[in-house]
Design a protein around this motif. Structure first.
Motif, PDB file in Angstrom:
ATOM      1  N   GLU A 193     -64.273 -93.276  96.819  1.00  0.00           N
ATOM      2  CA  GLU A 193     -64.117 -92.730  97.870  1.00  0.00           C
ATOM      3  C   GLU A 193     -65.316 -91.378  97.830  1.00  0.00           C
ATOM      4  N   GLN A 194     -64.958 -89.845  96.810  1.00  0.00           N
ATOM      5  CA  GLN A 194     -65.348 -88.993  97.101  1.00  0.00           C
ATOM      6  C   GLN A 194     -66.761 -88.986  96.343  1.00  0.00           C
ATOM      7  N   ILE A 195     -67.248 -90.386  95.930  1.00  0.00           N
ATOM      8  CA  ILE A 195     -68.900 -89.920  95.828  1.00  0.00           C
ATOM      9  C   ILE A 195     -69.579 -90.631  97.136  1.00  0.00           C
ATOM     10  N   GLN A 196     -68.339 -91.632  97.840  1.00  0.00           N
ATOM     11  CA  GLN A 196     -69.382 -92.221  99.373  1.00  0.00           C
ATOM     12  C   GLN A 196     -69.568 -90.959  99.728  1.00  0.00           C
ATOM     13  N   ALA A 197     -68.272 -89.927 100.291  1.00  0.00           N
ATOM     14  CA  ALA A 197     -68.143 -88.324 100.907  1.00  0.00           C
ATOM     15  C   ALA A 197     -69.978 -87.855 100.026  1.00  0.00           C
ATOM     16  N   LEU A 198     -69.825 -87.766  98.795  1.00  0.00           N
ATOM     17  CA  LEU A 198     -70.426 -86.830  97.838  1.00  0.00           C
ATOM     18  C   LEU A 198     -72.200 -86.888  98.577  1.00  0.00           C
ATOM     19  N   ALA A 199     -72.489 -88.168  98.887  1.00  0.00           N
ATOM     20  CA  ALA A 199     -73.406 -89.014  99.280  1.00  0.00           C
ATOM     21  C   ALA A 199     -73.549 -89.145 100.906  1.00  0.00           C
ATOM     22  N   LEU A 259     -62.428 -84.282  90.115  1.00  0.00           N
ATOM     23  CA  LEU A 259     -63.289 -84.553  91.278  1.00  0.00           C
ATOM     24  C   LEU A 259     -62.704 -83.730  92.068  1.00  0.00           C
ATOM     25  N   ALA A 260     -61.822 -84.261  92.258  1.00  0.00           N
ATOM     26  CA  ALA A 260     -61.327 -83.857  94.019  1.00  0.00           C
ATOM     27  C   ALA A 260     -61.068 -81.742  93.513  1.00  0.00           C
ATOM     28  N   ARG A 281     -80.252 -75.345 104.431  1.00  0.00           N
ATOM     29  CA  ARG A 281     -79.633 -75.847 103.475  1.00  0.00           C
ATOM     30  C   ARG A 281     -78.728 -76.405 102.043  1.00  0.00           C
ATOM     31  N   TYR A 282     -78.527 -75.767 101.930  1.00  0.00           N
ATOM     32  CA  TYR A 282     -77.552 -75.394 100.827  1.00  0.00           C
ATOM     33  C   TYR A 282     -76.263 -75.221 101.064  1.00  0.00           C
ATOM     34  N   PHE A 283     -76.182 -74.539 101.859  1.00  0.00           N
ATOM     35  CA  PHE A 283     -74.956 -74.637 102.296  1.00  0.00           C
ATOM     36  C   PHE A 283     -73.715 -74.912 103.404  1.00  0.00           C
ATOM     37  N   GLU A 284     -74.867 -75.761 104.667  1.00  0.00           N
ATOM     38  CA  GLU A 284     -74.345 -76.459 105.542  1.00  0.00           C
ATOM     39  C   GLU A 284     -73.681 -77.950 105.199  1.00  0.00           C
ATOM     40  N   HIS A 285     -72.440 -78.037 105.922  1.00  0.00           N
ATOM     41  CA  HIS A 285     -72.252 -79.571 105.781  1.00  0.00           C
ATOM     42  C   HIS A 285     -70.929 -79.144 104.751  1.00  0.00           C
ATOM     43  N   GLN A 286     -70.144 -79.541 105.101  1.00  0.00           N
ATOM     44  CA  GLN A 286     -69.146 -79.700 103.590  1.00  0.00           C
ATOM     45  C   GLN A 286     -68.578 -81.254 103.253  1.00  0.00           C
ATOM     46  N   VAL A 287     -68.459 -81.094 102.302  1.00  0.00           N
ATOM     47  CA  VAL A 287     -67.848 -82.794 101.382  1.00  0.00           C
ATOM     48  C   VAL A 287     -67.362 -82.718 101.977  1.00  0.00           C
ATOM     49  N   ASP A 288     -66.599 -83.850 102.282  1.00  0.00           N
ATOM     50  CA  ASP A 288     -65.353 -84.617 103.393  1.00  0.00           C
ATOM     51  C   ASP A 288     -64.300 -84.911 101.741  1.00  0.00           C
ATOM     52  N   GLU A 289     -63.293 -84.006 101.853  1.00  0.00           N
ATOM     53  CA  GLU A 289     -62.326 -83.382 101.128  1.00  0.00           C
ATOM     54  C   GLU A 289     -61.068 -84.752 101.470  1.00  0.00           C
ATOM     55  N   SER A 290     -61.232 -85.233 102.397  1.00  0.00           N
ATOM     56  CA  SER A 290     -60.238 -86.489 102.611  1.00  0.00           C
ATOM     57  C   SER A 290     -59.970 -87.771 101.329  1.00  0.00           C
ATOM     58  N   GLY A 291     -60.641 -87.343 100.776  1.00  0.00           N
ATOM     59  CA  GLY A 291     -61.337 -88.703  99.566  1.00  0.00           C
ATOM     60  C   GLY A 291     -60.133 -88.810  98.512  1.00  0.00           C
ATOM     61  N   LYS A 292     -58.897 -89.939  98.702  1.00  0.00           N
ATOM     62  CA  LYS A 292     -58.250 -90.165  97.465  1.00  0.00           C
ATOM     63  C   LYS A 292     -58.710 -91.129  95.846  1.00  0.00           C
TER      64      LYS A 292
END
Length: 424
Positions: free
Chosen positions: A328-334, A201-202, A313-324
């Motif tokens: 954490e990754q699903i929370q970042a996606l949400a 997922l990372a 709307r399609y590209f603004e805001h990156q997903v935080d990549e720091s989740g291990k």
């Protein structure tokens, strides 16, 4: 252009009807795109993609399936592609931007349903879109009532999984969306037979973030006084982003951006000095819906930004990549996906803020608020958009249209008058 008839036949497509689409698309593309002067050379890649849009990518998807992979067909920017790619599957957009498919949708949907929904359903039921034939499962969402009923109809024909998008943005709603993403992960694992690990997922988060960064870089070049690329070409790139292999798309778009940034340094513009800068807001413009961009840019204006799902709307805001961890990754996606400001949310003040911010960033002279017919969400929200723009002294024109050309001359008259007003 390669011959894909055998592939289409094996997909069970209606070849005779599909031939009619293949006959008209090259002419339409030529009129809108190839007629432009001084286009960037790197646009050749996107020309090629459109020329074989029902051939090259579908063939790749079929090859992926032959190797045991799965294909997920998606309709909306809220579906997290990252989850799909993390399971070694492929997410692809589906057809829905042409009047050609609308009559097929009207066989089962009310006439006063938005053309995007009717076209999508018609493309499947009339067997004239290879992406609809290839996908192992469709992923819908609850962004509007028309879509929710359309999923039920499509679900009688092919597996459909629906994600329940909250309609507000409180902390508990973001958490609810995280739970929906977790459930979607389970479904993707079930369909593919592959586990979504934190490592995979990372990797896919970085992959899709890379695509967003390339599109952001493209849009940055449109903030310049001298525009190195037309709005028509920028729209085409955004539309292709939904279908193309994400790694290849990122590579080719970054290559284009190298050329555009050099054009900016060299003072190259595809528009005459003083051309009025227009931003479009509103409902998405799915391929091959190029009508309004073409009208604006052949009526004395330049489209410099789209506050749309086929846009910022399609590209603004990156997903935080720091989740291990997966959690954490699903929370970042949400958090990232709930930052998209669709008109389905209430209240939706953040979208008004977005439009005002973008108007300043892209130095727009005027805004055209676009609504596809029978889209009550964006039609109603247009009231707030137009009021806010007028309060800020930003000229705005509200337009309602569909996929037909019957209103093209009327739209041209209105758009021309709007641009003329901006010139005075």
């Amino acid at each position: 252009m390669a011959d894909y008839r055998k592939m289409w036949e094996e997909l069970g497509m209606d070849l005779e009807t599909h031939d009619q689409l293949c006959e008209v698309l090259p002419q339409a593309f030529g009129d809108v795109y190839l007629s432009q002067e001084n286009r960037p050379e790197s646009m050749d890649y996107y020309n090629m993609v459109v020329a074989d849009i029902h051939g090259i990518r579908p063939a790749e998807l079929i090859e992926h399936q032959k190797e045991g992979g799965k294909v997920f067909g998606t309709f909306c920017v809220y579906v997290p592609d990252e989850i799909v790619f993390a399971a070694d599957a492929i997410a692809t957009g589906l057809c829905g931007g042409s009047q050609f498919w609308v009559p097929g949708g009207e066989k089962v949907l009310p006439t006063n349903t938005c053309p995007l929904i009717k076209a999508s359903v018609g493309a499947r039921l009339d067997r004239t879109c290879p992406f609809f034939r290839i996908a192992d499962i469709y992923v819908g969402e609850t962004t509007c009532d028309g879509k929710k009923k359309a999923w039920e109809i499509l679900g009688e024909d092919v597996p459909v999984y629906v994600m329940n998008l909250p309609q507000m943005k409180r902390a508990k709603d973001v958490q609810a969306w995280a739970e929906e993403i977790a459930d979607f992960k389970d479904k993707v694992e079930e369909v593919t037979g592959n586990k979504v690990t934190a490592e995979k997922l990372a990797e896919s988060i970085r992959l899709i973030n890379g695509k967003r960064k390339a599109l952001e870089r493209l849009y940055e070049t449109r903030k310049n006084e001298k525009l190195p690329i037309s709005g028509r070409d920028a729209l085409l790139i955004s539309q292709i982003a939904f279908y193309d292999d994400p790694g290849r798309f990122t590579q080719m778009t970054n290559k284009l951006c190298d050329e555009l940034e050099q054009r900016v340094k060299d003072g190259v513009s595809v528009f005459e000095e003083g051309t009025k800068r227009i931003m479009l807001t509103g409902t998405p413009l799915a391929i091959p819906n190029w009508k309004l961009h073409n009208i604006v840019e052949t009526s004395g204006g330049a489209v410099v930004c789209e506050e749309m799902c086929t846009g910022t709307r399609y590209f603004e805001h990156q997903v935080d990549e720091s989740g291990k961890t997966l959690d954490e990754q699903i929370q970042a996606l949400a958090k990232r996906y709930m930052n998209i400001n669709c008109a389905c949310f209430t209240p939706n003040n953040d979208r008004i803020d977005d439009i005002l911010r973008l108007a300043k960033e892209y130095k727009v002279d005027g805004i055209i608020d676009v609504n596809l017919k029978f889209c009550n969400l964006y039609d109603t929200e247009g009231y707030f958009v137009e009021r806010a723009m007028k309060e800020e002294g930003i000229p705005v024109l509200g337009i309602e249209t569909d996929y037909t050309d019957s209103d093209a001359q009327q739209l041209r008259t209105r758009v021309s008058a709007f641009i003329e007003m901006l010139n005075n």
